[in-house]
Scaffold this motif. Structure first.
Motif, short mmCIF file in Angstrom:
data_model
loop_
_atom_site.label_atom_id
_atom_site.label_comp_id
_atom_site.label_asym_id
_atom_site.label_seq_id
_atom_site.Cartn_x
_atom_site.Cartn_y
_atom_site.Cartn_z
N THR A 213 0.84 -1.19 0.00
CA THR A 213 0.00 0.00 0.00
C THR A 213 0.88 1.25 0.00
N THR A 214 0.27 2.39 -0.28
CA THR A 214 1.03 3.64 -0.27
C THR A 214 1.64 3.90 1.10
N ALA A 215 0.87 3.65 2.14
CA ALA A 215 1.40 3.85 3.50
C ALA A 215 2.59 2.95 3.77
N GLN A 216 2.52 1.71 3.33
CA GLN A 216 3.64 0.78 3.53
C GLN A 216 4.86 1.20 2.73
N MET A 217 4.64 1.74 1.53
CA MET A 217 5.76 2.18 0.69
C MET A 217 6.47 3.39 1.30
N LYS A 218 5.82 4.05 2.22
CA LYS A 218 6.41 5.22 2.86
C LYS A 218 6.98 4.89 4.24
N SER A 219 7.09 3.60 4.53
CA SER A 219 7.63 3.16 5.81
C SER A 219 8.92 2.38 5.59
N GLN A 220 9.97 2.76 6.29
CA GLN A 220 11.26 2.09 6.12
C GLN A 220 11.18 0.60 6.47
N SER A 221 10.26 0.23 7.34
CA SER A 221 10.16 -1.17 7.75
C SER A 221 9.80 -2.09 6.58
N THR A 222 9.23 -1.53 5.52
CA THR A 222 8.91 -2.33 4.33
C THR A 222 10.17 -2.82 3.64
N PHE A 223 11.21 -2.00 3.67
CA PHE A 223 12.39 -2.24 2.84
C PHE A 223 13.53 -2.91 3.62
N THR A 224 13.19 -3.98 4.29
CA THR A 224 14.18 -4.73 5.06
C THR A 224 15.28 -5.26 4.14
N GLY A 225 16.53 -5.02 4.52
CA GLY A 225 17.66 -5.46 3.70
C GLY A 225 18.23 -4.38 2.81
N TRP A 226 17.52 -3.26 2.66
CA TRP A 226 18.05 -2.14 1.88
C TRP A 226 19.07 -1.37 2.72
N ASP A 227 19.99 -0.72 2.02
CA ASP A 227 21.06 0.02 2.69
C ASP A 227 20.64 1.48 2.90
N PHE A 228 20.12 1.77 4.09
CA PHE A 228 19.72 3.14 4.41
C PHE A 228 20.84 3.93 5.08
N THR A 229 22.03 3.38 5.06
CA THR A 229 23.19 4.10 5.58
C THR A 229 23.97 4.76 4.44
N ASN A 230 24.17 4.04 3.36
CA ASN A 230 25.02 4.54 2.29
C ASN A 230 24.29 4.86 0.99
N ILE A 231 23.11 4.26 0.78
CA ILE A 231 22.47 4.40 -0.53
C ILE A 231 21.14 5.14 -0.48
N TRP A 232 20.27 4.73 0.43
CA TRP A 232 18.91 5.27 0.46
C TRP A 232 18.69 6.21 1.64
N ILE A 233 17.68 7.08 1.48
CA ILE A 233 17.17 7.91 2.57
C ILE A 233 15.68 7.63 2.70
N ASN A 234 15.23 7.39 3.90
CA ASN A 234 13.81 7.22 4.15
C ASN A 234 13.24 8.55 4.63
N PRO A 240 11.17 6.22 -0.42
CA PRO A 240 12.63 6.29 -0.32
C PRO A 240 13.23 7.02 -1.52
N CYS A 241 14.33 7.70 -1.29
CA CYS A 241 15.05 8.34 -2.38
C CYS A 241 16.55 8.09 -2.20
N LEU A 242 17.31 8.41 -3.22
CA LEU A 242 18.73 8.08 -3.22
C LEU A 242 19.57 9.16 -2.54
N LYS A 243 20.47 8.74 -1.72
CA LYS A 243 21.24 9.65 -0.86
C LYS A 243 22.07 10.65 -1.66
N TRP A 244 22.54 10.27 -2.85
CA TRP A 244 23.38 11.17 -3.64
C TRP A 244 22.59 12.32 -4.25
N GLY A 270 9.83 8.37 17.56
CA GLY A 270 10.18 6.97 17.57
C GLY A 270 11.18 6.59 16.50
N THR A 271 11.55 7.52 15.63
CA THR A 271 12.55 7.24 14.60
C THR A 271 13.62 8.30 14.65
N SER A 272 14.86 7.92 14.40
CA SER A 272 15.96 8.88 14.47
C SER A 272 15.99 9.78 13.25
#
Length: 288
Positions: A213-234, A240-244, A270-272
């Motif tokens: 769903t749209t709400a799920q697509m806007k939640s980082q918990s959906t994208f388990t295994g994605w790199d939200f440290t170096n590649i993606w921003i939630n 999600p969008c690309l950090k660069w 609840g989220t940093s």
């Protein structure tokens, strides 16, 4: 910008011009058409973009040679990274918002397209029309996609030992047959940890991938295994969008420190996210 990039390197480059090819009443030559490069054969393209609309007309209707992409017509054994296209793409054959055909170990990574894609034929994708022995990772598309058959929000056809990894699409998808929210047709290939928005796409099924769903697509918990440290921003309450991508970074919410304790108040408790916080800063006088 370039007709054929054979083994060369293109970086920090862009094109903004509209590309229109008009043929009388028959299909002439002209096989690979891209907003930045027609054919990328074993070359590399990085940190580049195109914004112009691409159309290939035959008679009174849209038609093309074979491979049409917003950035590159054909990526054969080459690499495309940290790049994007925003122009609408119209054609016939393998048509993609970023690349028409990604083949022969071609790699597309950390890239995206936002333009609408339209074709009167088969093999149409928001990002790539045909992924043939190619790999797509950490990429996304947001434009609407319209075609005849083999139509996908991200990829029209994913075939022959191809890979789609950590990617998503969210545009509306329309077609007559083999239509998927993420991928239209998928065979003998890998499709892993990739998603489509089942609400905005108006598609509940896909040849591969997982609908959310749209709400799920806007939640980082959906994208388990994605790199939200170096590649993606939630982003907060967004996809999600690309950090660069500077547009992604600039769209982040601004943190405040209204109680002057040295910690920013989180825009989403609840989220940093992008704010530092302690046990008190998602409360105080700023409950959210």
């Amino acid at each position: 910008l370039v007709g054929t990039n054979s083994g060369g390197s293109i970086s920090n480059s862009y094109s903004t011009g509209k590309i229109s090819y008009f043929v009388g009443s028959y299909v002439n030559s002209g096989k690979n058409i891209g907003g930045l490069v027609g054919t990328n054969s074993g070359g590399s393209i990085s940190n580049s973009y195109s914004t112009g609309k691409i159309s290939y007309f035959v008679g009174s209707y849209v038609n093309s040679g074979k491979n049409i992409g917003g950035l590159v017509g054909t990526n054969s054994g080459g690499s495309i990274s940290n790049s994007y296209s925003t122009g609408n793409v119209n054609g016939d054959g393998f048509v993609g918002g970023l690349v028409g055909t990604n083949s022969n170990d071609g790699l597309i990574s950390d890239s995206y397209s936002t333009g609408n894609v339209n074709s009167i034929a088969d093999g149409v994708g928001g990002l790539v029309g045909d992924n043939f022995k190619g790999k797509i990772s950490d990429s996304y598309s947001t434009g609407n996609v319209n075609g005849n058959s083999l139509v996908g929000g991200l990829v029209g056809v994913n075939e022959v030992n191809s890979v789609i990894l950590n990617s998503y699409s969210r545009g509306k998808v329309n077609g007559l047959s083999n239509v998927g929210g993420l991928v239209g047709s998928h065979s003998s290939s890998l499709c892993s940890i990739s998603f489509w928005d089942s609400q905005t796409s108006e598609q509940t099924t896909s040849a591969c991938g997982t609908g959310k769903t749209t709400a799920q697509m806007k939640s980082q918990s959906t994208f388990t295994g994605w790199d939200f440290t170096n590649i993606w921003i939630n982003k907060v309450n967004d996809y999600p969008c690309l950090k660069w991508d500077s547009k992604c970074i600039l769209s982040q919410p601004t943190c405040s420190d209204s109680d002057k304790d040295g910690y920013g108040v989180c825009p989403n408790c609840g989220t940093s996210m992008v704010c530092a916080y302690n046990g008190n800063d998602c409360d105080d006088s700023n409950l959210q």
